[in-house]
Motif scaffolding. Structure first.
Motif, PDB file in Angstrom:
ATOM      1  N   LYS A   4      44.002  24.492  43.338  1.00 48.79           N
ATOM      2  CA  LYS A   4      44.640  25.264  42.267  1.00 48.79           C
ATOM      3  C   LYS A   4      45.992  24.667  41.920  1.00 48.79           C
ATOM      4  O   LYS A   4      46.666  24.062  42.763  1.00 48.79           O
ATOM      5  CB  LYS A   4      44.796  26.729  42.676  1.00 48.79           C
ATOM      6  N   THR A   5      46.401  24.859  40.659  1.00 47.33           N
ATOM      7  CA  THR A   5      47.655  24.299  40.175  1.00 47.33           C
ATOM      8  C   THR A   5      48.726  25.381  40.075  1.00 47.33           C
ATOM      9  O   THR A   5      48.461  26.557  40.314  1.00 47.33           O
ATOM     10  CB  THR A   5      47.453  23.649  38.797  1.00 47.33           C
ATOM     11  N   LYS A   6      49.911  24.976  39.668  1.00 46.71           N
ATOM     12  CA  LYS A   6      51.021  25.922  39.532  1.00 46.71           C
ATOM     13  C   LYS A   6      50.714  27.004  38.504  1.00 46.71           C
ATOM     14  O   LYS A   6      51.171  28.132  38.628  1.00 46.71           O
ATOM     15  CB  LYS A   6      52.289  25.160  39.119  1.00 46.71           C
ATOM     16  N   GLY A   7      49.963  26.659  37.479  1.00 43.82           N
ATOM     17  CA  GLY A   7      49.632  27.628  36.440  1.00 43.82           C
ATOM     18  C   GLY A   7      48.414  28.472  36.758  1.00 43.82           C
ATOM     19  O   GLY A   7      47.960  29.249  35.916  1.00 43.82           O
ATOM     20  N   GLY A   8      47.876  28.324  37.963  1.00 48.54           N
ATOM     21  CA  GLY A   8      46.715  29.105  38.351  1.00 48.54           C
ATOM     22  C   GLY A   8      45.385  28.517  37.905  1.00 48.54           C
ATOM     23  O   GLY A   8      44.345  29.150  38.060  1.00 48.54           O
ATOM     24  N   LYS A   9      45.399  27.294  37.373  1.00 45.16           N
ATOM     25  CA  LYS A   9      44.159  26.644  36.954  1.00 45.16           C
ATOM     26  C   LYS A   9      43.451  26.043  38.169  1.00 45.16           C
ATOM     27  O   LYS A   9      44.031  25.864  39.234  1.00 45.16           O
ATOM     28  CB  LYS A   9      44.438  25.553  35.916  1.00 45.16           C
ATOM     29  N   ILE A  10      42.165  25.700  37.966  1.00 43.32           N
ATOM     30  CA  ILE A  10      41.348  25.142  39.033  1.00 43.32           C
ATOM     31  C   ILE A  10      41.009  23.688  38.714  1.00 43.32           C
ATOM     32  O   ILE A  10      40.610  23.359  37.595  1.00 43.32           O
ATOM     33  CB  ILE A  10      40.047  25.949  39.208  1.00 43.32           C
ATOM     34  N   ASP A  64      51.007  18.927  40.104  1.00 44.50           N
ATOM     35  CA  ASP A  64      50.726  20.340  39.856  1.00 44.50           C
ATOM     36  C   ASP A  64      50.021  21.075  40.987  1.00 44.50           C
ATOM     37  O   ASP A  64      50.003  22.311  40.991  1.00 44.50           O
ATOM     38  CB  ASP A  64      49.859  20.485  38.590  1.00 44.50           C
ATOM     39  N   ALA A  65      49.359  20.371  41.909  1.00 46.32           N
ATOM     40  CA  ALA A  65      48.567  21.052  42.937  1.00 46.32           C
ATOM     41  C   ALA A  65      49.459  21.853  43.884  1.00 46.32           C
ATOM     42  O   ALA A  65      50.499  21.363  44.339  1.00 46.32           O
ATOM     43  CB  ALA A  65      47.759  20.037  43.726  1.00 46.32           C
ATOM     44  N   VAL A  66      49.047  23.088  44.176  1.00 47.71           N
ATOM     45  CA  VAL A  66      49.839  23.942  45.064  1.00 47.71           C
ATOM     46  C   VAL A  66      49.024  24.510  46.235  1.00 47.71           C
ATOM     47  O   VAL A  66      49.590  25.075  47.162  1.00 47.71           O
ATOM     48  CB  VAL A  66      50.474  25.118  44.290  1.00 47.71           C
ATOM     49  N   GLY A  67      47.705  24.399  46.199  1.00 50.07           N
ATOM     50  CA  GLY A  67      46.924  24.974  47.293  1.00 50.07           C
ATOM     51  C   GLY A  67      45.438  24.678  47.165  1.00 50.07           C
ATOM     52  O   GLY A  67      44.972  24.131  46.166  1.00 50.07           O
ATOM     53  N   VAL A  68      44.701  25.047  48.201  1.00 53.17           N
ATOM     54  CA  VAL A  68      43.261  24.830  48.261  1.00 53.17           C
ATOM     55  C   VAL A  68      42.549  26.170  48.099  1.00 53.17           C
ATOM     56  O   VAL A  68      42.975  27.181  48.657  1.00 53.17           O
ATOM     57  CB  VAL A  68      42.864  24.178  49.605  1.00 53.17           C
ATOM     58  N   VAL A  69      41.471  26.162  47.326  1.00 51.68           N
ATOM     59  CA  VAL A  69      40.670  27.372  47.095  1.00 51.68           C
ATOM     60  C   VAL A  69      39.246  27.110  47.566  1.00 51.68           C
ATOM     61  O   VAL A  69      38.629  26.111  47.176  1.00 51.68           O
ATOM     62  CB  VAL A  69      40.652  27.765  45.608  1.00 51.68           C
ATOM     63  N   GLU A  70      38.734  27.995  48.415  1.00 50.89           N
ATOM     64  CA  GLU A  70      37.351  27.901  48.863  1.00 50.89           C
ATOM     65  C   GLU A  70      36.675  29.249  48.644  1.00 50.89           C
ATOM     66  O   GLU A  70      37.084  30.251  49.215  1.00 50.89           O
ATOM     67  CB  GLU A  70      37.285  27.517  50.343  1.00 50.89           C
ATOM     68  N   GLY A  71      35.642  29.258  47.804  1.00 50.38           N
ATOM     69  CA  GLY A  71      34.942  30.501  47.520  1.00 50.38           C
ATOM     70  C   GLY A  71      35.633  31.320  46.455  1.00 50.38           C
ATOM     71  O   GLY A  71      36.445  30.825  45.666  1.00 50.38           O
ATOM     72  N   ALA A  72      35.318  32.612  46.431  1.00 47.10           N
ATOM     73  CA  ALA A  72      35.855  33.504  45.403  1.00 47.10           C
ATOM     74  C   ALA A  72      36.194  34.858  45.994  1.00 47.10           C
ATOM     75  O   ALA A  72      35.524  35.331  46.919  1.00 47.10           O
ATOM     76  CB  ALA A  72      34.847  33.670  44.261  1.00 47.10           C
ATOM     77  N   ASN A  73      37.243  35.451  45.483  1.00 48.37           N
ATOM     78  CA  ASN A  73      37.630  36.823  45.841  1.00 48.37           C
ATOM     79  C   ASN A  73      38.298  37.446  44.627  1.00 48.37           C
ATOM     80  O   ASN A  73      38.168  36.942  43.510  1.00 48.37           O
ATOM     81  CB  ASN A  73      38.542  36.825  47.073  1.00 48.37           C
ATOM     82  N   LEU A  74      39.020  38.526  44.825  1.00 50.05           N
ATOM     83  CA  LEU A  74      39.627  39.225  43.692  1.00 50.05           C
ATOM     84  C   LEU A  74      40.858  38.529  43.136  1.00 50.05           C
ATOM     85  O   LEU A  74      41.361  38.913  42.077  1.00 50.05           O
ATOM     86  CB  LEU A  74      39.975  40.656  44.098  1.00 50.05           C
ATOM     87  N   THR A  75      41.357  37.501  43.809  1.00 46.99           N
ATOM     88  CA  THR A  75      42.554  36.805  43.337  1.00 46.99           C
ATOM     89  C   THR A  75      42.321  35.326  43.067  1.00 46.99           C
ATOM     90  O   THR A  75      43.076  34.714  42.313  1.00 46.99           O
ATOM     91  CB  THR A  75      43.699  36.942  44.358  1.00 46.99           C
ATOM     92  N   GLU A  76      41.304  34.715  43.685  1.00 45.44           N
ATOM     93  CA  GLU A  76      41.037  33.296  43.512  1.00 45.44           C
ATOM     94  C   GLU A  76      39.547  33.063  43.300  1.00 45.44           C
ATOM     95  O   GLU A  76      38.713  33.838  43.758  1.00 45.44           O
ATOM     96  CB  GLU A  76      41.523  32.497  44.734  1.00 45.44           C
ATOM     97  N   ASN A  77      39.241  31.961  42.623  1.00 41.71           N
ATOM     98  CA  ASN A  77      37.841  31.653  42.343  1.00 41.71           C
ATOM     99  C   ASN A  77      37.708  30.146  42.178  1.00 41.71           C
ATOM    100  O   ASN A  77      38.237  29.578  41.222  1.00 41.71           O
ATOM    101  CB  ASN A  77      37.388  32.385  41.071  1.00 41.71           C
ATOM    102  N   GLU A  78      37.012  29.504  43.090  1.00 37.14           N
ATOM    103  CA  GLU A  78      36.897  28.046  43.043  1.00 37.14           C
ATOM    104  C   GLU A  78      36.093  27.557  41.844  1.00 37.14           C
ATOM    105  O   GLU A  78      36.145  26.383  41.479  1.00 37.14           O
ATOM    106  CB  GLU A  78      36.246  27.515  44.321  1.00 37.14           C
ATOM    107  N   TYR A  79      35.330  28.454  41.212  1.00 38.39           N
ATOM    108  CA  TYR A  79      34.494  28.057  40.085  1.00 38.39           C
ATOM    109  C   TYR A  79      35.213  28.149  38.744  1.00 38.39           C
ATOM    110  O   TYR A  79      34.707  27.628  37.744  1.00 38.39           O
ATOM    111  CB  TYR A  79      33.241  28.937  40.033  1.00 38.39           C
ATOM    112  N   GLY A  80      36.354  28.839  38.706  1.00 39.57           N
ATOM    113  CA  GLY A  80      37.061  28.981  37.439  1.00 39.57           C
ATOM    114  C   GLY A  80      37.982  30.181  37.445  1.00 39.57           C
ATOM    115  O   GLY A  80      38.682  30.449  38.417  1.00 39.57           O
ATOM    116  N   ALA A  81      37.959  30.932  36.341  1.00 33.71           N
ATOM    117  CA  ALA A  81      38.880  32.058  36.169  1.00 33.71           C
ATOM    118  C   ALA A  81      38.655  33.142  37.224  1.00 33.71           C
ATOM    119  O   ALA A  81      37.514  33.565  37.436  1.00 33.71           O
ATOM    120  CB  ALA A  81      38.715  32.658  34.776  1.00 33.71           C
TER     121      ALA A  81
END
Length: 334
Positions: free
Chosen positions: A146-152, A247-264
């Motif tokens: 994920k990036t600083k703007g919350g994009k994947i 821009d990268a700020v972290g790693v995302v694995e899977g999906a929950n109510l705040t993050e989603n590795e597939y997109g929004a």
């Protein structure tokens, strides 16, 4: 005192009140009122989903990439196959419910119980399938950054942009920083800010730099001049490295109510809420059908001389099946 009854234009037909509207009992009318109100609720949810998807269309996940799992076929790309099977099972349970209602009209206790049992089994398989689908969606398959703007930012093969690359194919788990937790003998596990992720951002970036066959796919949609279709923008290796470092700020694995590795992340929010709400309806319907099933076995409706209760719960079950057709269309097909 004599009672005067209004007569219609046809001799012998009188109206004195007390008739059943649309020839339906009170219980059936109340079930129809419930179905109507519940239909409006689902309509609002799906309308909100459609509006959100249109607004964030560039960030919306591609359904074929998200729902491509199949039980016991790990690693096999089977887009929408399992969801189609779930849909077939639920629609099949609606058919068995029709047969149960028809058997009730003929006062056939044996057939009513048999078809109700098949309906319950179909509903349980569907609910279990939804739970399995949730598990895969939550766990994820590929991982992303994920990036600083919350994009994947997703990783793909340089030579084949349609081939996703999972984090475990190029990243390696390195040493972890361990810090004592208070005065106890326990150890608090830290992952340099990437809490809950298998890999740290540094490990992913090191693995990416060491593998020239991998590049990055963004969420930005661009028009493919050859095919005329919209597709995600794929960066060159140089631009991908610059994007990660900047821009990268972290790693995302899977999906929950705040993050989603597939997109929004909003897609995951709607998915959990709407499919969960529908799943609750199906589970409730299974419970209702089980209660009716045991009453049939006990001969309750035989003694009443009517299987109307089977018909009432059948209306609810058909409604749940119909709603799934719309949920399936909105989430998986469109």
């Amino acid at each position: 005192m004599d009672t005067t009854v209004a007569t219609t234009g046809t001799e012998g037909q009188k109206w004195g009140g007390g008739t059943k509207p649309l020839n339906a009992s009170y219980g059936k009318l109340m079930m129809w009122f419930f179905i109507l109100s519940d239909a409006l609720t689902f309509t609002g949810f799906l309308a909100a989903y459609g509006f959100s998807r249109f607004k964030f269309i560039e960030e919306w996940p591609i359904a074929d990439e998200v729902f491509n799992h199949f039980p016991f076929l790990h690693g096999t790309d089977a887009p929408m196959f399992y969801v189609a099977l779930m849909t077939f099972i639920l629609i099949g349970s609606s058919v068995t419910m029709v047969l149960a209602v028809d058997a009730g009209h003929h006062m056939d206790k044996k057939k009513v119980s048999f078809y109700l049992l098949l309906t319950v089994i179909g509903g349980l398989i569907f609910v279990g399938s939804q739970a399995w689908e949730w598990k895969n969606f939550i766990a994820g398959e590929y991982g992303a950054v994920k990036t600083k703007g919350g994009k994947i930012l997703q990783f793909v093969n340089v030579n084949d942009h349609s081939e996703r690359v999972a984090l475990d194919e190029f990243a390696t788990v390195g040493p972890r920083e361990l810090a004592p937790y208070g005065n106890s003998e326990g150890i608090w596990f830290q992952t340099s800010g990437d809490y809950g992720a298998t890999y740290t951002l540094q490990e992913v970036m090191q693995g990416f730099e060491a593998n020239p066959d991998i590049t990055i796919r963004t969420q930005q949609l661009v028009l493919n001049e050859e095919t005329g279709a919209s597709e995600k923008l794929v960066l060159s290796r140089a631009d991908a490295l610059a994007k990660l470092n900047k821009d990268a700020v972290g790693v995302v694995e899977g999906a929950n109510l705040t993050e989603n590795e597939y997109g929004a992340p909003l897609f995951a929010d709607f998915f959990f809420f709407i499919t969960g709400f529908h799943g609750f309806h199906v589970f409730s319907g299974v419970i209702f059908n089980m209660i009716i099933f045991f009453n049939v076995l006990l001969g309750t409706y035989e003694r009443r001389g009517s299987y109307e209760m089977v018909e009432k719960v059948g209306l609810y079950w058909h409604f749940v099946d119909l709603v799934w057709v719309f949920v399936f269309t909105f989430f998986y097909l469109v």
